[in-house]
Each structure stands twice: as C-alpha cells, then as structure tokens.
Design an enzyme around this catalytic site. Structure first.
Site, PDB file in Angstrom:
ATOM      1  N   SER A  20      -1.155   1.475  -2.768  1.00 17.12           N
ATOM      2  CA  SER A  20      -1.185   1.030  -4.160  1.00 17.12           C
ATOM      3  C   SER A  20      -1.186  -0.491  -4.228  1.00 17.12           C
ATOM      4  O   SER A  20      -0.365  -1.154  -3.601  1.00 17.12           O
ATOM      5  CB  SER A  20       0.038   1.588  -4.898  1.00 17.12           C
ATOM      6  OG  SER A  20       0.037   1.158  -6.245  1.00 17.12           O
ATOM      7  N   GLY A  21      -2.109  -1.038  -5.002  1.00 20.49           N
ATOM      8  CA  GLY A  21      -2.216  -2.490  -5.146  1.00 20.49           C
ATOM      9  C   GLY A  21      -3.184  -3.123  -4.182  1.00 20.49           C
ATOM     10  O   GLY A  21      -3.356  -4.342  -4.186  1.00 20.49           O
ATOM     11  N   THR A  45      -9.203   0.871  -6.837  1.00 21.99           N
ATOM     12  CA  THR A  45      -9.854   1.180  -8.120  1.00 21.99           C
ATOM     13  C   THR A  45     -10.933   0.155  -8.441  1.00 21.99           C
ATOM     14  O   THR A  45     -12.032   0.510  -8.875  1.00 21.99           O
ATOM     15  CB  THR A  45      -8.805   1.212  -9.245  1.00 21.99           C
ATOM     16  OG1 THR A  45      -7.801   2.190  -8.922  1.00 21.99           O
ATOM     17  CG2 THR A  45      -9.439   1.564 -10.570  1.00 21.99           C
ATOM     18  N   ASN A  86       1.404  -2.611  -8.270  1.00 17.68           N
ATOM     19  CA  ASN A  86       0.065  -2.794  -8.811  1.00 17.68           C
ATOM     20  C   ASN A  86       0.128  -2.704 -10.337  1.00 17.68           C
ATOM     21  O   ASN A  86       0.765  -1.814 -10.879  1.00 17.68           O
ATOM     22  CB  ASN A  86      -0.874  -1.719  -8.243  1.00 17.68           C
ATOM     23  CG  ASN A  86      -2.321  -1.962  -8.643  1.00 17.68           C
ATOM     24  OD1 ASN A  86      -2.650  -2.987  -9.237  1.00 17.68           O
ATOM     25  ND2 ASN A  86      -3.177  -1.015  -8.324  1.00 17.68           N
ATOM     26  N   SER A 106      -2.439   0.686 -11.304  1.00 11.48           N
ATOM     27  CA  SER A 106      -2.396   1.648 -10.203  1.00 11.48           C
ATOM     28  C   SER A 106      -2.929   3.002 -10.667  1.00 11.48           C
ATOM     29  O   SER A 106      -2.534   3.531 -11.699  1.00 11.48           O
ATOM     30  CB  SER A 106      -0.961   1.803  -9.699  1.00 11.48           C
ATOM     31  OG  SER A 106      -0.893   2.791  -8.692  1.00 11.48           O
ATOM     32  N   SER A 107      -3.859   3.562  -9.876  1.00  8.64           N
ATOM     33  CA  SER A 107      -4.376   4.901 -10.171  1.00  8.64           C
ATOM     34  C   SER A 107      -3.327   5.928  -9.771  1.00  8.64           C
ATOM     35  O   SER A 107      -2.921   5.990  -8.613  1.00  8.64           O
ATOM     36  CB  SER A 107      -5.682   5.152  -9.399  1.00  8.64           C
ATOM     37  OG  SER A 107      -6.683   4.276  -9.827  1.00  8.64           O
ATOM     38  N   GLY A 109      -3.564   5.895  -0.701  1.00 12.54           N
ATOM     39  CA  GLY A 109      -3.332   5.685   0.718  1.00 12.54           C
ATOM     40  C   GLY A 109      -1.987   6.242   1.153  1.00 12.54           C
ATOM     41  O   GLY A 109      -1.233   6.833   0.374  1.00 12.54           O
ATOM     42  N   GLU A 136       1.770   6.652   1.905  1.00 12.67           N
ATOM     43  CA  GLU A 136       2.923   6.119   1.178  1.00 12.67           C
ATOM     44  C   GLU A 136       4.204   6.426   1.942  1.00 12.67           C
ATOM     45  O   GLU A 136       4.391   7.544   2.454  1.00 12.67           O
ATOM     46  CB  GLU A 136       2.990   6.713  -0.238  1.00 12.67           C
ATOM     47  CG  GLU A 136       1.874   6.229  -1.145  1.00 12.67           C
ATOM     48  CD  GLU A 136       2.068   6.650  -2.579  1.00 12.67           C
ATOM     49  OE1 GLU A 136       3.008   7.438  -2.843  1.00 12.67           O
ATOM     50  OE2 GLU A 136       1.302   6.192  -3.456  1.00 12.67           O
TER      51      GLU A 136
END
Length: 1532
Positions: free
Chosen positions: A179-180, A184, A239, A242-243, A465, A467
């Site tokens: 994330s970040g 996206t 992020n 973030s998606s 990704g 985590e």
C-alpha cells in the site's frame, strides 16, 4: 591447497576492489580491500569502509568452507561506477542483492523512478508530481521496442500491445506492491496509454490526434477510474488513495486492434472499513465527497451533515486529505457515473443509499444485558425512511434474534455488543452489494455490443502486495494467500523463460532449482487446508476462533509442515505461516465472523421487501447472482431466501471459499495469457518526496520477488553476451592474429578462443547460437583478466615511451652543447664588433648633438616672437567683438518689446470676435439639433445613414485595395530601377576605368581626336542619365512613403466609420419602425430558404468526404453562394438582358458538357501535367495555361455581363482542382500539388490584374452598378482562391511529412556515416520493413531534393518555397530532438559527433540551394549535440553548457545530462553536477519540443503578380473543341 574454482574467485579480490557488507541502517555499505592473506587452510581479507575510514570489515573463512559453497560466501563485489546506474539490473557485472539495491538508489537519486530487472519493471514511488505521463511522452513510446527508450510503464504497455498483435494472444500486466507504492496510479496510466496512444503502423487502426480523438468506449474505460477510486479507495496511514480491493480489468480489442470494450473483476473488498477506521485513516472517499459536494436541496432532503457528525466517518479522526478537494472530486465522480450510463435519477438513488448508511451508523444501542433502542432516535427514523423499510420491524430484529428448530421458533434478546454487530453487518452487506452493482453496471456499459468483434484482450491486474503488520487478521491472510499464488506463477514464468532461452540457443542445461512455494499453497487451499478447516469450524453451531486454532495445531503441527507452519511460543489463539517473503503471525480473533459474514434472515427479508425500489432491485439482483458455485467476483455476498427451511437450503458459501475459487479462476486466466510484471516500491514510510530508506526498499524487493528472479537467473547462466559484444570487449586477451577479418564466423571463433584460453572448466560457460552464457562470477573473472591485460599493455607502452623520451633527451643535450659552443664564439666576435661600432657612434652623436642644440635655441626665440604677436592681435579682436555684441543686444530688446505690444492688442481683439461667433453658432446649432433629432427617429433616415456609411466603407475598402496594389506596383518598379541603376553603375565604372587608362592618349593631337571626343560625350551622357535615374528613385521613395501614410489614414477612417455605423445601429427605434424591419427580414428569409433548398440538397449529395482544409473553403463557398443567391433577384434584369436565347453564348451555357467535360475533365482532372525537370524546365505558357485560359474566359464573361455564370464556373473549377490535389497520396503528390498551386496563384493574379481594366471599361459605358457587382464577385473569388491555395499547400506539406516520418530518426539520429567514431551503445536497426539496406542521410535528402526540384522546376514563388522548407526542417528537428532526448544508453559524445555530422550534411544541402535561413530551424538539435560533446565534470562545466546551449530550456539540459552515456575512459557524472544542472529548473516547461502537426500548417499567401495577363493558348494535343468554340464566341 584451494581448488581452481576457489583460486579463480579469490584472484578477483585485488587491492582497491570494492565489496559490500551488511549494515543495520543502510542495509549494505561499501568497503575497499586493503589486505588479503590466503594460506592452504584459511583466507582472511580486510576491507576499509568507504564512508568511515576508521571502520574495518574483516572476512575470515576456511578453505573447506569456501569449497563447500563454491566461494559463494565471499563478500559480494561492487560494480564499476559506470555500471551502477544501469537501467536493467540483469546487465550488472556483479548481480547481487546490494548491487541491485544500490542501482535502484542511484537511479532514484537521479529522478529516474523506473528500472528494468529482466522481464520486471521496478517502479519506485517519487511521492511527487513528475512530468513523465504527458501526451507527447505517450506518443514517443508508441511503436517503440522495449529498450529503445528509458524504462517506463508505457514501454511495458507497448510491449504487451505489440505481443498481442504479433502473437494474436491475450496479455496480462500485473501491477503489484504494498500500500502506497503507486499501484493504482500505475494501472491508471497504463489504461490511459491504451486509450490515447496513436498506433500508425497497424493496418485498420484508427488514428488519433489527441485526447479528443478517443472513442466513446475508451473514454468510458478512463471514466471507471474515478468511480472505482471513489467507492473502493480510502486514506490509510501508508497511502492517501489506497485501493481496498483487487481489480482485474480486461481491455478488449478487435482484429484491427481498436478498443471495443472492457470488463472489470474485483476481489476482496475491505468491508470492515465501512464500520471502523484506525486512527488517522478515513472511510471510503465517496462518503466525504458526498458530504462536501452535496447541494443544499440534497442536504435538506437527506438530512446530510458534516462528516464529523457521522459515527462511520469520524472514528479515524481525520476527514480531509492535504491537496485534495473533495467537492471537485465529487463533481468528477458524478461526471464519470454519467459517462458510463448511470442517469442522474439513479445517481440520486445511490446517494440516498449512502446517506442511509451514514444514518444507520448513528443509531445508538443501549442497555446493560439486553440491547435497547431509543424511541426518539432521529437517526433510526431517517435511516429506515431512506431505506424504505418498516421502522418497527427493524427495531424488533435489531435487538432480537430467532432460532428455528424442528418443532418451533425461539426468540432471544441480543446483548448491546451483538446488536451493534448486527447493525454493522447489515451496513456492510448493503455497501458490498452497492459496490458489486456498480461494477455490474460498469461492465454492462463497457461490454462490446457484438461479442464476436472481440479478438484479444489485455488485462491489467491492480492487486494488493504482501502485507505484514503488528496485528494480522483474516484480510491479511487472504491478501498473502493471493500473493503466494502470484509469486508461484511468477517463479514458474521466470523459470520457463530461462529454460526457453537455453533451448533456443541450443546449449546443454540442467534443471534449475528454485524455491517452490507449492507446499505452502497446498497447506492453505488443500482439502484439509487452513481454508477448509476454517469453513468447517464456521458451519458448527459451537464453532469458535479458538477451536479453529486448535484444529490448525493438530493438523499442521507435524514435522511435515515445520517449514511452513509454526505455533507461537506465547499465544494459543494465533498461528504463524511461513510465506515466501516473511513469516507472518495471524491472530485468529475475528476469523470466524469475517469468514461467515452473515446477515440475519429477518433483515434480508426487510431489504428484499423494501419500498425503496432501487435497494430492493439491487438485493434481488445480488440474490439471483448467488448460487452454490460462486461467481468470480468476491464482492457478491452470500444470501438466503427468507422463509426457506434451513434443512433444505443449500450451504451458503463462505468468504474464504469464494475468494479461493475467484483466485483460482484468476490464476487460470493469467495462465492463459502472456504476462508482464510491474513491481511498485514504496521508498519511505513517511511519504516524503525523493527520500530513500534502503532497508524498507530491500524488504519490498524480497517480498515482490525481484531478488528471487535474480537468484533463479544466477542459478543458471546469468551473464549473456552476444558474440559481437563479447569480442568488442575481450578481444585483447588473445593474439592479434585472431582479430581480423571480423566476419560472423571469425567472431564466433575469436570468442571461443578467448574463453577456451582462460576458462578451463567447461561447466562455467556455454556457447550458444548467438550468445555466450557464463556462470555467476565468471564475468567478474573476465573483467579482472581484461584489466590485467590492459595493465600489461599500458606498462609495455610506458616502457617504450620512457626509452623514447630518454633517447630524445640525450640527442637534445648533445645538440645543445654544440649550439652553446657556437654561441660563445659568436659572442666574442660580437663584442669586438660592438667596440668598433661604439667608437664610430660616439663621433656621430657629437656631431648631431651640436646641430640639435643650435636648432633648439633658434626655435625657442622664434616661438617667443609668435606668442607676442598673437596676444596683441587677440586684444584688438576682443575689443571689437564686445562693441558688436552690445549693438546686437539693444536691437533684440527693441524687437521683443514691439512684438509683445502688437500681439497683446491682436489677441484682445480676436477673443472678442470669437465670443460673438460662439454665441451665434450655438444658437444655430440648437435649432439644427432639434431638426436632426426629429429626422433621426424616422426609419428612412436610419436607412439613408446606414447606406451612406456602407457606401463609404466600400469606397474606402476599394481605395485601400487599390493603394495596396499601387504600393506593390511601385515596389516592383523601384526594384527594376535599382537593377537598371546597378547596370548603369557597372557601365559607368568600366567606361571610367577605360577613360583613365586613355588619359594620356586623349591629350595628344592626331587623326583619332574626333573619336576621343565622341567617347567623351558618350561618357557625359551616361553620367547625366545615371543622375536622372537616381532622382527618379528618390521620387519613387517619396511616393511610396506618401502612399503608406495615406493607407494608414484610410484604415483609421474606415475604423471610425465602422464605429459610427455600430453606434447608429445600436440606437433605439420606435416600435412601428421595428415591426416594419422585422417583417422585411422575415420576407427575405422566406425567399432565401426557397431559393437555396434545392441547390443545397444537390451539393450535399455531391459533396465528397470532408478534409481538414476543404471544410474551411467549403464553408466560405457556401456563405458566398448564399449571399450571391440573395442578390440574384436584384441583378436578374441586368444579367438576363445580355443572355437572350438568340445569343450564341446562351446555347453554350446550356451545354453542360462544356463545363463538365472540356473544363473540369479535360483541363483539370485528366490533364497530364508537364514535368518539372530542372535541366529542361517547361516554358511559362506550358506551366500556367490552365489558369490563363480560365482567367480569360471569366474576364470576358464579366465584360459581357455573365456574372452568375462566371461565379458558378469558378466554384466548380476550384472544387475540381482542390479534389484532384487532396485525393493524391504518396510521392506523386508533390509535383501535382506544386503544379496546381502555381496555377491557382496565377489565376488569382490574373483576376487581380484585370480588375482595373474592367473598372475602366465599365465607367466608360456608365454602368457603375455592374462594376460594383463584378467587384464583389472578384473579391469573393480572390478570397476563395486563397483558401484553395491553403488547402493544396497543406496537403502537399502533409504528404512530405508522412514521407519524412519514417526516415527522420533512422537518418538523423541512428545512422553513423562519420568514420572513426562508430558507437555500438544503444544501436538499433535502421531497416524499414521490406528494406534491404539501412536508411541513411541520402534517403532523407532524396525526399527534400524531390520536393525542392519540383518547386524550382515550376518556378514557384520564393516565399512559398521558403515556407515549405522551413516547415519540413522544423518537423525534422522536432522529431529527431524528441527521439534523441528520450533515448537511453544512447546519448554519448560519439553519437553526438555522428548526429552533428548529419546535421552539417543537411545544412550544406540547404546552403547549396540558397535556403540558409531555413537552417535556423535545426538550432535545438544542433545545441543538443554540442551539449553531449561538452565536458560535464564540474559545476563550472554546467555553467558553460548553459551559456553555449542558450536555446535549450533547463529541463531539457537536465534531461540530456541525466541520460548521458559515459564511456569507459570517462568518469561518471557526480551528484553535484546533476544538482547544478537541476538547480535552474524553476518552471514546469516541457522536456519535449511541441510536436509539429502532420495534417496542418500555417500558409502565408504571396502577393499576386501585378503583370499577370490572361491568354487563350492551349497545347495542340488537347482536344477541347467546345472550350475553343466558347473562347472564340465570347471574344467576338
């Protein structure tokens, strides 16, 4: 003793070599070798830290340990500085973990965020806005092979697109990262690339000229991004966007590679975010956008408040994102919803549902043991009202639950905590179904209407990704499970590519062992795996999280799973899974609830029977989609029909099982496609722009599989060199007899000789068909051998150089001694000679000194006498001057006093008279004003004033045009006079020289004296004629100045008249007058519509497909036709009076074949134009006879009064000429367009030149009305002819640009015609498809030559020729410059020399044709090559570069310096120099030059020729009988 392999590895570690050592802060640090001690049993190597010299790193190991690991445990070596910024990690000579990390860090520091690692693109998030995604950048990557330009995600997208076309197979681009990291945004730009990139090579592909050229489907695909981000993205600690779900979008293409549709699949939406957000995080963006951007009516209707008043939005403590305007984002979201087909009414229903969820979260549930709801809870009433459900029923089932048994139903109360869970489950269920409904609607909108049109697709997978948090739950487990599957597919794909290349090169290979995580995946998804056990425990009535943990301990606590499953030492309700990237401990709390994700049946029944039709329809649609075999979308929640028996109902699928099936389906889809990988890296946790944390990046490189790719590559043959590259670098290791000649066969032999000589173990390398493959470490060994060889050669050269220097010094000393002896002897002789000279000089000096003293005394006495005389005379003159000045002053005073007295008397008298006149004039003016006001109110007066003003404007316009023509005629006459004067000057100078040479003869008397006298008289006559011509020129200059002044005065007068007319029109009128004018306008409109109806329909049917230029001319022609049609009834009597049936011209005009066959077909469409051969140019009549014949006919028709017919003729002729030229494509276009361009201009000149003659004849016959009609038609035709010239010119230049488009880059940038400076870096093939030889400058010059010779052969106006060459050279510069600045590993000083040579060839071509001004268009490209050749070692060098390359902008200079390819003997550009280059970037200027449009150019129409005349000449081979008969009839 160490083995040969270990010895070879240790030999590489020489003094000064750099290696890497682990570090807690920096990850790895660099150190230089200072000592090495190798014995039979032990090895000790000491290194000094490069940043802290006081710190040492010691490596110690036994020889046995090195033998066991094949010397792989030695410190990893650092790459040479030249290779540390490589754009592909696989090209590093030392491919290891620290080198990979350091290369990414170096490139990130240079603002280069993209790096290749074999098939993977590593994208490092800059956390800043970078200018890498502009439309010009997109077009640069379109059609380019991967590796030609700098690494970019556009290159990956283009590679996938080309693979799809080439192999006719589906493609997938996997974008992953934590994330970040920028997943996206990367996926968004990839989709934008497919929608906007212009592919001009594919047959059938629709061309695009910008974002406005996108199809509706492409615009809808881009519109899905704001929708998915609003409803599926949220702000997290890592992020801001973030998606919170996975997304796979298929972009569908037809057989012509046009986008025809798309399809979206989503995975694992984070439902829990709706009801809870950690600190500093937000809920989904759409809620905050709705709260900020809702209208006042919506706020009142939905009881919408600030975000801080809603429980579901305020838990994170923040509702705003810095730099983001939620109101503007809300408008974008609504626009995107409309674009995908969601109407405004449906959007209002969506927003109503969102408001209901917010109010649902504000429902307060109290009580101690049993849950209770307040009767006066406003949120409860508003939520149920918006949802359209019964409030009492909702209150009942929110605090109670019903348990069904075989015989009865039992109702129990819920605790407050359980009631909150039920409330939140209902909210999550509604939002999840809303999200799935949106995805379904988007898919329906994007779906191709005809499914058979879809040929292939490119899928873009934007997925979470790996985590690993402090507390990991069910969501992290599913995410990491998905990453395990993707990593397995990635490893297998990389392994497959490795083996395929080995087979393709026909080398011996063995199976490469790689870390297969199949065992871990089986432990998760097998029949008795973690997910199965979780489902089993979830279906038990007494199932619990602790029971689930116990089952895991019992099943996987055996030794078979000890490498994949671990039980935490200090916890009984957690478990640890050993993933490929990291060991992750999962807390089992909440696993059961999240996996079941159920909603009570009573609430489901309420929602299905809701009065809110949108909600009820959405729930029924979700229930219809639910089945025992779940769909691919994890967003569909399990549902159950109310009232059905639990015993007979099918088992509801759990969230884990649905995710497992959807993931398997995704992997099947990916397995059937060709996969491309983009790994996004987050460089720092704080999201600071351009900050790099090595340990964090290193962990992500391990997690995303990049280092695993390198490990797989190193397990085989990681270093691969083509024969040419290997021979170029290592040829010096063998004797020179193996070097020449370097044919392909001999190069292979040379490479075999080198490796056979120095590598004894045949397993360390393999020789393929086109490449040599080396094991890990062998390339470093070869580099050491090469360095040693060059060192040996250098020592040999130094030895011979020193011997040569010593001998040369000895010979110089010997020569110096001899010369010193000569000098000494010469000095003695010179001393004796000097003494004799001094004696003689003393005598001479005495003589001259005495003379000097006597003369000095004489001059002194003489000067004293002269001074006395001057003083006396000055005194007398001063006295005389003083007397004269006094007399003059008295006279001036008398004059001034008398003048002042007279003026005072005169002014008093004049002022008295003026006051009397003013009173009388004011009285008269007031009387006249009353009369004028009365007249101004009448319509007749208004019409008269308007008519007078229009007449005056027309007259002034005519005068202005006439004066322009007079000015042009005078300029031409002046130029002729100047030419004549120059010839006279030449004659005068020659006669003058001849006269001077015969001066001596003239004075002599003899029989030729009369002849000399006549020559003298002739000379005097020429001189007087010369002076007369000079006077005429001066007179002409004065006349031109006077005309210029009068022209400006006329312009000012026209402007004043227009302003007065505008003011008059704007004056108010009486109602009666206004109604009368309106009735007149209505009558004119009715007459106009009746007259134009039939002709417009005919023209629309006959009108061909519009072109960019024809559209402009056609618009003007239609406007002119409309105006002339209105005037036809007025001039009907005039025209018809001359067009009687007994007139022979009347019969000819009725014959349509005259215009269609003879003129349009014979004289234009089917005409064979004369060749433009420069060696045998055509005559003036042969080039322009079509224009002269047409002009002659039109002029005679005007004189005879056939005005309407002449106008129709000219429109038809112009249409035919323009259509003939615009329909041409390819090489014949240039010559044909040039021919008709000069004819169109000649016709314009004939019409312009004939106007004065027609005016004179019309005035003589006293027919002013006809002259005004002719003048209007002539003005309109000249205007239309200018547009015809513009269209022909633009089409001609457009076709030339298309021809240059395919040769500019290969000829200017890639060709290497300068011997001695051939560069192999970044070499690309300059062969075009179907071409046998590479493209060179001769090919480019051939195109320019053909265009120039065509224009010269037809004697085109020099202004037009200059415009064409300027436009073409500008296009060449922009294309070549933009390609050069985007190249990678290409911008070296050798390449710059080659490009500069090519530019010089082009400039010399221009100079040889006297078009030197056009070379100014190449200044950007020329200065770019200068920059690449200048020194770039210090900050002062950058200052010099900015001074020399003044035309380049700072971003362009920075980009060229950044992409400069350093040669082996050059030092890399240090960071200080890069910072100095970047320090001057103060604005956001584009790096690329503004592109030159291919289909449009600015054309300046040259002035008409004043001496153009019409003619009746027609070639004998043209059989145009009707036209010749017409010309004879009209002339009689």
């Amino acid at each position: 003793m160490p083995s040969t392999q270990v010895t070879q590895a240790l030999d590489i570690y020489t003094d000064g070599i750099k290696a890497w050592f682990p570090d807690d802060e920096a990850g790895w640090v660099s150190a230089s070798l200072i000592s090495k001690n190798v014995t039979d049993t032990h090895v000790k190597i000491v290194f000094s830290n490069d940043t802290d010299e006081s710190r040492e790193h010691v490596f110690e190991a036994t020889v046995a340990e090195l033998e066991k690991t094949n010397a792989n445990n030695l410190p990893p070596l650092r790459n040479p500085p030249k290779m540390e910024a490589e754009d592909d990690l696989t090209n590093l000579s030392h491919l290891n973990e620290p080198s990979v990390l350091h290369t990414i860090k170096i490139r990130y520091g240079k603002r280069q965020i993209y790096t290749y690692s074999g098939i993977v693109l590593i994208a490092t998030n800059p956390f800043d806005r970078v200018r890498l995604y502009e439309p010009d950048i997109i077009q640069q990557y379109s059609g380019r092979r991967r590796g030609e330009l700098e690494p970019h995600l556009f290159a990956i997208a283009e590679d996938a697109y080309r693979c799809m076309i080439r192999e006719q197979s589906n493609q997938t681009i996997i974008v992953s990262g934590e994330s970040g990291a920028g997943k996206t945004v990367s996926a968004k730009y990839i989709m934008r690339y497919f929608a906007t990139a212009d592919d001009k090579e594919t047959v059938g592909k629709k061309a695009k000229n910008g974002a406005g050229a996108m199809t509706e489907v492409e615009e809808q695909i881009l519109a899905t991004n704001p929708i998915m981000e609003a409803f599926g993205n949220a702000k997290t600690t890592r992020n801001d966007n973030s998606s919170r779900f996975g997304k796979y979008i298929e972009i569908q293409f037809d057989k012509q590679c046009n986008i025809v549709g798309a399809k979206i699949r989503t995975y694992l939406l984070e439902r829990s975010r709706l009801i809870f957000q950690p600190e500093t995080e937000r809920n989904y963006h759409i809620f905050y956008q709705f709260c900020a951007g809702a209208s006042p009516e919506e706020r009142q209707k939905l009881d919408l408040q600030e975000w801080s008043n809603f429980h579901y939005l305020k838990q994170g403590g923040t509702g705003e994102i810095p730099g983001v305007d939620d109101t503007a984002e809300f408008d974008i979201t609504k626009q995107s919803l409309s674009m995908v087909g969601i109407t405004d009414d449906t959007q209002q229903q969506i927003f109503r549902l969102l408001a209901a969820l917010l109010h649902l979260g504000n429902i307060e549930i109290g009580g101690r043991t049993d849950a209770m709801l307040s009767e006066n809870d406003a949120s409860l009433g508003m939520a149920t009202q918006l949802l359209g459900i019964n409030t009492n029923e909702f209150k009942k089932w929110i605090v109670r639950k019903q348990i069904s048994t075989r015989s009865e139903k039992i109702m129990t109360n819920l605790s407050p905590q359980q009631a909150l869970v039920v409330r939140d489950s209902m909210a999550k269920y509604i939002y999840s179904n809303l999200f799935d409904w949106l995805v379904g609607v988007v898919n329906e909108s994007l779906a191709c209407v005809d499914a058979e049109r879809v040929s292939t697709f490119i899928g873009v997978l934007d997925i979470y990704g790996f985590e690993h948090f402090k507390k990991n739950s069910f969501e992290q487990f599913c995410i990491n499970y998905a990453n395990e599957k993707l990593q397995q597919q990635f490893n297998q794909h990389v392994f497959k590519l490795e083996q395929e290349e080995y087979v393709r090169e026909n080398i011996d290979w063995t199976f490469i062992d790689f870390s297969d995580n199949q065992k871990c995946i089986e432990m998760i998804e097998a029949k008795m795996g973690i997910l199965s056990l979780l489902d089993e425990e979830s279906r038990l009535p007494s199932g619990s999280d602790q029971g689930f943990c116990n089952k895991l301990y019992n099943n996987f606590g055996t030794s078979a799973y000890q490498n994949y499953f671990k039980k935490p030492r200090f916890s009984n309700n957690a478990f640890t899974v050993v993933h490929y990237a990291h060991d992750v401990q999962y807390e089992s709390e909440g696993f059961m609830e999240k996996n079941k994700d159920t909603v009570p049946d009573e609430h489901l029944a309420l929602l299905e029977n809701a009065e809110f039709e949108f909600l009820a329809g959405m729930i029924k649609r979700a229930n219809a989609a639910s089945s025992p075999s779940p769909s691919n979308s994890i967003g569909d929640s399990p549902t159950k029909r109310p009232g059905a028996s639990k015993l007979n109902a099918p088992k509801k699928p759990t969230l884990g099982s649905m995710f497992k099936i959807s993931l398997i389906n995704l992997m099947d889809t990916i397995g059937q496609t060709n996969v491309h990988y983009i790994r996004c890296i987050k460089p720092n946790e704080a999201k600071v722009a351009w900050a790099f944390e090595p340990n964090m990046v290193l962990a992500q490189l391990r997690a995303c599989g990049v280092l695993e790719t390198i490990r797989i590559s190193c397990a085989g043959y990681p270093s691969r060199w083509t024969f040419e590259e290997f021979a170029e670098r290592y040829y010096a290791l063998v004797d020179a007899k193996h070097w020449y000649p370097k044919t392909e066969k001999d190069i292979r032999t040379l490479c075999s000789t080198v490796v056979d000589t120095y590598i004894q173990d045949p397993d360390k390398y393999q020789i393929g068909l086109t490449k040599i493959f080396f094991r890990a470490g062998q390339l470093a060994y070869m580099e050491k051998l090469r360095t040693d060889r060059w060192t040996e050669v250098a020592i040999f050269l130094q030895k011979n150089a020193r011997r040569f220097i010593a001998r040369r010094r000895y010979l110089r000393v010997l020569k110096l001694v001899t010369q010193l002896q000569q000098v000494v002897r010469r000095k003695i002789g010179q001393a004796q000679l000097e003494r004799l000279r001094r004696e003689k000089a003393a005598t001479t000096i005495q003589k001259y000194w005495r003379c000097y003293a006597a003369r000095k005394w004489y001059l002194k006495q003489r000067a004293i006498i002269i001074q006395i005389q001057a003083a006396s005379r000055a005194l007398i003159a001063k006295k005389r001057f003083s007397m004269i000045r006094e007399h003059n002053a008295a006279t001036q005073i008398q004059k001034i006093v008398r003048g002042w007295s007279a003026r005072k008397k005169y002014q008093a008298t004049r002022n008295h008279i003026i006051r009397i006149q003013t009173c009388i004039r004011r009285r008269n003016a007031r009387k006249q004003l009353v009369v004028m006001r009365a007249e101004a109110r009448s319509v007749s007066h208004f019409k008269e004033v308007s008519y007078k003003l229009e007449t005056k404007v027309v007259e002034l316009t005519q005068n202005l045009a006439q004066q322009k023509e007079d000015k042009a005629r005078l300029k031409n006459k002046a130029s002729e006079l100047e030419t004549q004067v120059k010839s006279w000057i030449t004659k005068y100078d020659s006669l003058d020289d001849k006269a001077k040479s015969l001066n001596t003869v003239i004075d002599k008397t003899g029989p030729d004296s009369d002849h000399w006298s006549s020559l003298q008289q002739q000379r005097d006559g020429l001189k007087s004629e010369y002076m007369t011509s000079l006077n005429k020129i001066k007179t002409q200059d004065k006349e031109i100045a006077r005309l210029t002044e009068e022209l400006s005065r006329q312009k000012e007068e026209i402007a004043q008249l227009r302003k007065a007319s505008q003011e008059t029109v704007e004056k108010p009128m009486e109602d009666a007058d206004m109604s009368e004018l309106k009735s007149q306008i209505a009558a004119l409109k009715a007459q106009l519509s009746q007259t134009l109806g039939h002709s417009r329909r005919q023209q629309q049917q006959k009108q061909p497909k519009a072109t960019p230029y024809r559209g402009r001319r056609a618009t003007a022609a239609m406007r002119r036709k409309s105006s002339t049609t209105i005037e036809q009834p007025i001039a009907a009597s005039t025209n018809m009076s001359s067009c009687q049936p007994d007139d022979p011209l009347y019969t000819l005009f009725q014959d349509e074949d005259l215009l269609q066959v003879d003129v349009l077909e014979g004289l234009i469409r089917e005409l064979s134009i004369v060749s433009s051969d420069v060696s045998n140019p055509p005559s003036s009549k042969e080039k322009t006879y079509p224009a002269h014949v047409i002009g002659y006919c039109v002029i005679q028709m005007w004189k005879r009064g056939y005005l309407v017919e002449s106008e129709q003729w000219l429109f038809a002729i112009m249409e035919a000429i323009e259509k003939k030229c615009l329909d041409l494509v390819g090489e014949p276009t240039t010559e044909t367009c040039a021919y008709w361009l000069i004819n169109a201009h000649e016709l314009l000149s004939v019409i312009s030149a004939s106007e004065s003659d027609i005016e004179r004849s019309a005035k003589q016959s006293e027919s002013d009305s006809r002259w005004h009609e002719i003048e209007k038609i002539a003005a309109s035709m000249k205007y239309e002819l200018q547009y015809v010239q513009d269209g022909i010119y633009n089409h001609c230049v457009s076709e030339l640009k298309k021809q240059l488009q395919r040769v500019v880059v290969p000829a200017i940038v890639e060709s290497q015609s300068l011997p001695g400076f051939i560069s192999n870096s970044g070499t690309t093939s300059s062969l075009m498809p179907g071409q046998a030889t590479p493209i060179a400058m001769d090919d480019l010059l051939a195109i320019l030559n053909k265009a120039y010779e065509a224009m010269q052969g037809y004697e085109m106006n020099p202004l037009v020729t200059e415009q064409v060459m300027n436009e073409l050279l500008k296009y060449i510069q922009v294309t070549a410059f933009n390609d050069l600045i985007m190249r990678r590993n290409f911008n070296s000083w050798k390449r710059a020399m080659q490009i500069q040579h090519n530019i010089t060839v082009l400039e010399n071509w221009c100079k040889s044709r006297n078009i030197t001004d056009a070379t100014l268009q190449l200044e950007h490209l020329s200065q770019a090559t200068k920059l690449l050749q200048l020194k770039k070692a210090t900050v002062d060098d950058i200052k010099i570069i900015y001074d020399v390359c003044w035309i380049l902008s700072p971003p362009q200079v920075h980009k060229l310096v950044q992409s400069y390819s350093v040669a082996e003997y050059e030092d890399p550009i240090n960071h200080d120099v890069m910072r100095a280059a970047a320090s001057r970037i103060t604005d956001k200027k584009e790096v690329l030059l503004s592109s030159v449009p291919i289909d449009e150019s600015i054309y300046e129409v040259p002035a008409p020729y004043p001496d153009a005349t019409a003619d009746t000449y027609l070639p004998k081979d043209l059989k145009l009988d009707r036209l010749q008969q017409f010309m004879k009839a009209i002339a009689s």
